[in-house]
Motif scaffolding. Structure first.
Motif, PDB file in Angstrom:
ATOM      1  N   ASP A 104      -2.464 -24.281   9.721  1.00  0.00           N
ATOM      2  CA  ASP A 104      -3.167 -23.020   9.463  1.00  0.00           C
ATOM      3  C   ASP A 104      -4.393 -22.799  10.221  1.00  0.00           C
ATOM      4  OD1 ASP A 104      -2.572 -23.421   5.754  1.00  0.00           O
ATOM      5  OD2 ASP A 104      -1.327 -22.796   7.624  1.00  0.00           O
ATOM      6  N   ARG A 105      -4.654 -21.428  10.400  1.00  0.00           N
ATOM      7  CA  ARG A 105      -5.671 -20.924  11.230  1.00  0.00           C
ATOM      8  C   ARG A 105      -6.975 -21.085  10.682  1.00  0.00           C
ATOM      9  NH1 ARG A 105      -1.419 -17.610  12.425  1.00  0.00           N
ATOM     10  NH2 ARG A 105      -1.988 -16.195  10.805  1.00  0.00           N
ATOM     11  N   LEU A 106      -7.381 -22.263  10.173  1.00  0.00           N
ATOM     12  CA  LEU A 106      -8.710 -22.471   9.157  1.00  0.00           C
ATOM     13  C   LEU A 106      -9.540 -23.469   9.801  1.00  0.00           C
ATOM     14  CD1 LEU A 106      -6.920 -22.752   5.706  1.00  0.00           C
ATOM     15  CD2 LEU A 106      -8.173 -20.935   6.808  1.00  0.00           C
ATOM     16  N   PRO A 107     -10.695 -23.443   9.866  1.00  0.00           N
ATOM     17  CA  PRO A 107     -11.723 -24.260  10.347  1.00  0.00           C
ATOM     18  C   PRO A 107     -11.453 -25.699   9.941  1.00  0.00           C
ATOM     19  CG  PRO A 107     -12.954 -22.538   9.702  1.00  0.00           C
ATOM     20  CD  PRO A 107     -11.755 -22.388   9.219  1.00  0.00           C
ATOM     21  N   SER A 108     -10.727 -26.086   8.616  1.00  0.00           N
ATOM     22  CA  SER A 108     -10.685 -27.157   8.383  1.00  0.00           C
ATOM     23  C   SER A 108      -9.562 -27.951   8.981  1.00  0.00           C
ATOM     24  CB  SER A 108     -10.399 -26.998   6.741  1.00  0.00           C
ATOM     25  OG  SER A 108      -9.199 -26.266   6.541  1.00  0.00           O
ATOM     26  N   GLN A 109      -8.862 -27.274   9.816  1.00  0.00           N
ATOM     27  CA  GLN A 109      -7.608 -27.738  10.388  1.00  0.00           C
ATOM     28  C   GLN A 109      -7.963 -28.012  11.728  1.00  0.00           C
ATOM     29  OE1 GLN A 109      -4.645 -28.281   8.474  1.00  0.00           O
ATOM     30  NE2 GLN A 109      -6.131 -27.847   6.866  1.00  0.00           N
ATOM     31  N   VAL A 110      -9.045 -27.737  12.119  1.00  0.00           N
ATOM     32  CA  VAL A 110      -9.220 -28.138  13.626  1.00  0.00           C
ATOM     33  C   VAL A 110      -9.451 -29.242  13.813  1.00  0.00           C
ATOM     34  CG1 VAL A 110     -11.037 -27.748  15.267  1.00  0.00           C
ATOM     35  CG2 VAL A 110     -10.028 -25.496  14.150  1.00  0.00           C
ATOM     36  N   ALA A 111      -8.921 -30.104  14.847  1.00  0.00           N
ATOM     37  CA  ALA A 111      -9.211 -31.451  15.180  1.00  0.00           C
ATOM     38  C   ALA A 111     -10.278 -31.533  16.071  1.00  0.00           C
ATOM     39  CB  ALA A 111      -7.880 -31.887  15.871  1.00  0.00           C
ATOM     40  N   TYR A 112     -10.748 -30.673  17.135  1.00  0.00           N
ATOM     41  CA  TYR A 112     -11.604 -30.734  17.775  1.00  0.00           C
ATOM     42  C   TYR A 112     -12.182 -29.440  18.101  1.00  0.00           C
ATOM     43  CZ  TYR A 112      -8.894 -34.934  18.993  1.00  0.00           C
ATOM     44  OH  TYR A 112      -8.292 -35.956  19.012  1.00  0.00           O
ATOM     45  N   TRP A 113     -13.696 -29.468  18.278  1.00  0.00           N
ATOM     46  CA  TRP A 113     -14.778 -28.505  18.602  1.00  0.00           C
ATOM     47  C   TRP A 113     -15.277 -28.452  19.789  1.00  0.00           C
ATOM     48  CZ3 TRP A 113     -14.313 -24.200  15.290  1.00  0.00           C
ATOM     49  CH2 TRP A 113     -13.861 -24.453  14.040  1.00  0.00           C
ATOM     50  N   GLY A 114     -15.748 -27.523  20.469  1.00  0.00           N
ATOM     51  CA  GLY A 114     -16.933 -27.174  21.494  1.00  0.00           C
ATOM     52  C   GLY A 114     -18.027 -27.138  20.878  1.00  0.00           C
ATOM     53  N   GLN A 115     -18.968 -27.143  21.661  1.00  0.00           N
ATOM     54  CA  GLN A 115     -20.416 -26.917  21.343  1.00  0.00           C
ATOM     55  C   GLN A 115     -20.598 -25.499  20.971  1.00  0.00           C
ATOM     56  OE1 GLN A 115     -19.654 -27.309  24.488  1.00  0.00           O
ATOM     57  NE2 GLN A 115     -21.067 -25.624  25.553  1.00  0.00           N
ATOM     58  N   GLY A 116     -20.139 -24.602  21.432  1.00  0.00           N
ATOM     59  CA  GLY A 116     -20.442 -23.233  21.180  1.00  0.00           C
ATOM     60  C   GLY A 116     -21.212 -22.508  22.242  1.00  0.00           C
ATOM     61  N   THR A 117     -21.160 -21.238  22.415  1.00  0.00           N
ATOM     62  CA  THR A 117     -21.823 -20.269  23.313  1.00  0.00           C
ATOM     63  C   THR A 117     -22.179 -18.925  22.645  1.00  0.00           C
ATOM     64  OG1 THR A 117     -21.550 -19.569  25.779  1.00  0.00           O
ATOM     65  CG2 THR A 117     -19.645 -19.468  24.303  1.00  0.00           C
ATOM     66  N   GLN A 118     -23.295 -18.799  22.856  1.00  0.00           N
ATOM     67  CA  GLN A 118     -24.034 -17.509  22.293  1.00  0.00           C
ATOM     68  C   GLN A 118     -23.383 -16.245  23.026  1.00  0.00           C
ATOM     69  OE1 GLN A 118     -26.217 -17.017  19.383  1.00  0.00           O
ATOM     70  NE2 GLN A 118     -25.769 -15.021  19.555  1.00  0.00           N
ATOM     71  N   VAL A 119     -23.041 -15.267  22.024  1.00  0.00           N
ATOM     72  CA  VAL A 119     -22.739 -13.972  22.772  1.00  0.00           C
ATOM     73  C   VAL A 119     -23.487 -12.925  21.866  1.00  0.00           C
ATOM     74  CG1 VAL A 119     -20.902 -12.158  22.760  1.00  0.00           C
ATOM     75  CG2 VAL A 119     -20.365 -14.699  23.384  1.00  0.00           C
ATOM     76  N   THR A 120     -24.246 -12.070  22.564  1.00  0.00           N
ATOM     77  CA  THR A 120     -25.320 -11.229  21.923  1.00  0.00           C
ATOM     78  C   THR A 120     -24.772  -9.823  22.273  1.00  0.00           C
ATOM     79  OG1 THR A 120     -26.789 -12.876  21.822  1.00  0.00           O
ATOM     80  CG2 THR A 120     -27.376 -10.621  21.384  1.00  0.00           C
ATOM     81  N   VAL A 121     -24.573  -9.035  21.644  1.00  0.00           N
ATOM     82  CA  VAL A 121     -24.120  -7.628  21.900  1.00  0.00           C
ATOM     83  C   VAL A 121     -25.303  -6.621  21.640  1.00  0.00           C
ATOM     84  CG1 VAL A 121     -22.338  -5.679  22.109  1.00  0.00           C
ATOM     85  CG2 VAL A 121     -21.752  -8.306  21.752  1.00  0.00           C
ATOM     86  N   SER A 122     -25.888  -6.028  22.475  1.00  0.00           N
ATOM     87  CA  SER A 122     -27.062  -5.101  21.917  1.00  0.00           C
ATOM     88  C   SER A 122     -26.486  -3.559  21.892  1.00  0.00           C
ATOM     89  CB  SER A 122     -27.995  -5.311  22.928  1.00  0.00           C
ATOM     90  OG  SER A 122     -27.599  -4.697  24.329  1.00  0.00           O
ATOM     91  N   SER A 123     -27.185  -2.793  20.798  1.00  0.00           N
ATOM     92  CA  SER A 123     -26.659  -1.514  20.553  1.00  0.00           C
ATOM     93  C   SER A 123     -27.392  -0.373  21.760  1.00  0.00           C
ATOM     94  CB  SER A 123     -26.971  -1.370  19.064  1.00  0.00           C
ATOM     95  OG  SER A 123     -28.333  -1.268  18.877  1.00  0.00           O
TER      96      SER A 123
END
Length: 123
Positions: A104-123
């Motif tokens: 299932d497309r759930l965080p609990s089913q993920v085997a491996y994660w990346g460290q993350g990258t920030q996306v900021t959208v200004s108005s």
């Protein structure tokens, strides 16, 4: 172990575009679906998009459908997320994830994660 490294985040104005990339190394991701999740401050991590190993199936969250496109190159072990028509509500840390096919497309089913990258959208 599989290592996932994201790149491509940044600051963009509303209506703009960004392309996120994720490179996998270590053990093979053969058979894994590759996902993008995101997490905004104070909110739970949420599913954004997925692409299966054979690259014949993609699925998107309703909030990004028609604006985001996921792709992968199995010869290079990379997955990308093209984000167009960005909105301030897209602001979040975006995570690349490897999930066993058929789960299932759930965080609990993920085997491996990346460290993350920030996306900021200004108005």
């Amino acid at each position: 172990q599989v290592q996932l490294v994201e790149s491509g985040g940044g600051l963009v104005q509303a209506g703009g575009s960004l392309r996120l990339s994720c490179a996998a190394s270590g053990r093979t991701v053969r058979g894994y679906s590759m996902d993008w999740f995101r997490q905004a401050p104070g909110k739970e991590r949420e599913f954004v998009a997925t692409i299966n190993w054979s690259i014949d199936s993609t699925y998107y969250a309703d909030s990004v459908k028609g604006r985001f496109t996921i792709s992968r190159d199995n010869t290079k072990n990379t997955v990308s997320l093209q984000m167009n028509s960005l909105k301030p509500e897209d602001t979040a840390v975006y995570y690349c994830a490897a999930r066993p096919g058929g789960t299932d497309r759930l965080p609990s089913q993920v085997a491996y994660w990346g460290q993350g990258t920030q996306v900021t959208v200004s108005s």
